[in-house]
Design an enzyme around this catalytic site. Structure first.
Site, mmCIF file in Angstrom:
data_model
loop_
_atom_site.group_PDB
_atom_site.id
_atom_site.type_symbol
_atom_site.label_atom_id
_atom_site.label_comp_id
_atom_site.label_asym_id
_atom_site.label_seq_id
_atom_site.Cartn_x
_atom_site.Cartn_y
_atom_site.Cartn_z
ATOM 1 N N LEU A 140 0.823 -1.261 0.099
ATOM 2 C CA LEU A 140 -0.037 0.116 -0.078
ATOM 3 C C LEU A 140 0.949 1.217 -0.115
ATOM 4 O O LEU A 140 0.675 2.194 0.951
ATOM 5 C CB LEU A 140 -0.953 -0.051 1.200
ATOM 6 C CG LEU A 140 -2.056 -1.068 1.356
ATOM 7 C CD1 LEU A 140 -2.923 -0.873 2.244
ATOM 8 C CD2 LEU A 140 -3.036 -0.768 0.166
ATOM 9 N N CYS A 141 1.847 1.233 -0.763
ATOM 10 C CA CYS A 141 2.796 2.451 -0.932
ATOM 11 C C CYS A 141 2.946 2.878 -2.227
ATOM 12 O O CYS A 141 4.068 3.152 -2.718
ATOM 13 C CB CYS A 141 3.882 2.534 -0.043
ATOM 14 S SG CYS A 141 4.652 0.818 -0.121
ATOM 15 N N GLY A 142 2.253 2.633 -3.214
ATOM 16 C CA GLY A 142 2.286 2.874 -4.598
ATOM 17 C C GLY A 142 3.210 2.212 -5.174
ATOM 18 O O GLY A 142 3.435 1.083 -5.009
#
Lengths: 133, 298
Positions: free
Chosen positions: B90-92
């Site tokens: 969940l950090c691109g």
């Protein structure tokens, strides 16, 4: 020739101190040495002890350092240390607790490495106590 | 047309997702600030140390057998690639970016006939590299960075690398990490740790500012003593710095990713709400027509 030496004290977490000074006394591994502007280039180990920053005839700042490296060039002094704290900010109780803990760890150490680490810590704490007195 | 209850459920679920992403964004933003400060505070130390080591290395007399951490083994056969990624997703594109860079590097090395060993920091990198280079990964270091990387962790990894260097398990060691530029941009960085790359730019700049060759340094106690202290320390500091940079970048990337996720969720909610209201109105109209035509029939 500049008459002041640019002094920088750097710890892993921060640039602790940075200023121009007349003279800085560094506790080298082979003995204390004073650095003035125009000092010969030198790289030295630093033992745990106190760095005195002299400026305008007085000691401006006394900083305890936990050992590291000093690099001297003609107009600059850079000291890299593991830990640094102004001498006034040292707390006797906390250091004694640290010394006590380190002694215990040295006693309980199982491997050579643990023992060496604990002994290093003892030397450090003792140097801190010495700095206060 | 979807019925009202389904729409209501969808709207609620998107709303709770939005709350989560918004909260994650806030958390990442506050972690980012701390990480950024720490990262910037650590830069001077690492840079000064690199400079000191460079001037030291430049002054080493020829023929002197340099320690392995400085000069490597003198061969160029076995490469150790350290890949710094995050444990969580969940950090691109943060991890993807690193892995893409590492993959390119490893492929090139293999094409040149070198042996490659991979040391992963962070689960995500391992998961992504496993498919192509599963047999090359020697180990994964997980669960760092809680709440943020400590110097001791950097030291631990550095000691491991140093021990491997002592056993001559590799010839060249490189670390791949994201260098923190700003909250929204990271820069893929490939840094060689062993053998120590003498910074030519620094050496030249130093020679300009300080007259005379750097070989005129005096040493206390002596070169060897200082190098033996400085080299492991430098390795630890460089690894630590990579960890900090990578951690700050991760938080920045996560913040940006969660920001756009929150925005997307908002758009989705608007669309669904419009749809919901239309359906509701159509239903009311239908019911009224039914009543009116019922009354007329009487």
């Amino acid at each position: 020739m500049p008459d002041k030496v640019e002094f920088e004290l750097v710890a892993p977490e921060a640039l602790v101190f940075s200023a121009a000074a007349d003279m800085v006394v560094v506790p080298g591994s082979e003995g204390d040495f004073g650095v003035l502007a125009g000092h010969a280039p030198l790289i030295s180990l630093v033992r745990p002890g106190i760095i005195d920053v002299h400026d305008e005839g007085t000691v401006k700042q006394r900083i305890f350092v936990a050992g590291g490296f000093a690099e001297v060039t003609e107009r600059r002094l850079t000291v890299l240390v593991e830990e640094a704290a102004p001498v006034d900010a040292l707390d006797r109780g906390a250091i004694e607790a640290r010394l006590e803990r380190a002694r215990k760890e040295a006693g309980a150490a199982e491997t050579e490495e643990e023992k060496a680490a604990a002994e290093k810590e003892i030397v450090l704490a003792q140097a801190m106590l010495g700095a206060i007195e | 047309m979807a019925n009202l209850k389904d729409l209501r459920t969808r709207i609620n679920s998107v709303k709770s997702t939005q709350k989560i992403t918004a909260a994650m964004k806030m958390v990442a933003a506050s972690k980012l600030r701390r990480a950024q400060e720490q990262c910037e505070a650590a830069r001077p130390y690492a840079e000064r140390m690199e400079r000191m080591l460079s001037s030291l290395a430049a002054g080493i007399p020829e023929g002197w057998e340099a320690p392995k951490l400085l000069a490597g083994t003198g061969r160029d056969e076995v490469h150790l690639v350290v890949v710094a990624t995050s444990d969580r997703g969940l950090c691109g594109s943060f991890n993807t970016q690193i892995v893409r860079g590492a993959r390119g590097l490893i492929r090139d090395l293999r094409k040149d006939g070198k042996t490659v060993k991979i040391l992963c920091i962070g689960r995500k990198g391992r998961d992504q590299l496993k498919t192509e280079f599963g047999d090359l990964i020697i180990d994964t270091i997980e669960d760092l960075s809680r709440p943020r990387p400590s110097y001791d962790e950097g030291l631990g990894i550095a000691e491991r690398i140093a021990a491997m260097a002592g056993e001559e398990e590799f010839d060249v060691c490189t670390i791949v990490y994201n260098r923190f530029r700003s909250a929204i941009s990271q820069e893929l960085t490939v840094q060689q740790l062993i053998p120590f790359p003498v910074l030519e730019a620094v050496a030249e700049a130093g020679a300009e500012k300080e007259p005379g060759p750097s070989a005129i340094y005096e040493f206390e106690p002596d070169e060897e003593g200082i190098l033996n202290e400085l080299l492991p320390r430098n390795l630890a500091v460089q690894v630590f710095r990579a960890l900090l940079e990578s951690f700050a970048s991760e938080q920045g990337a996560r913040m940006a990713a969660m920001d756009s996720a929150t925005r997307n969720a908002g758009e989705m909610i608007d669309k669904l709400t419009l749809n919901y209201n239309r359906t509701r109105q159509a239903k009311i109209t239908t019911e009224m027509i039914e009543i009116v035509s019922g009354a007329e029939a009487l």
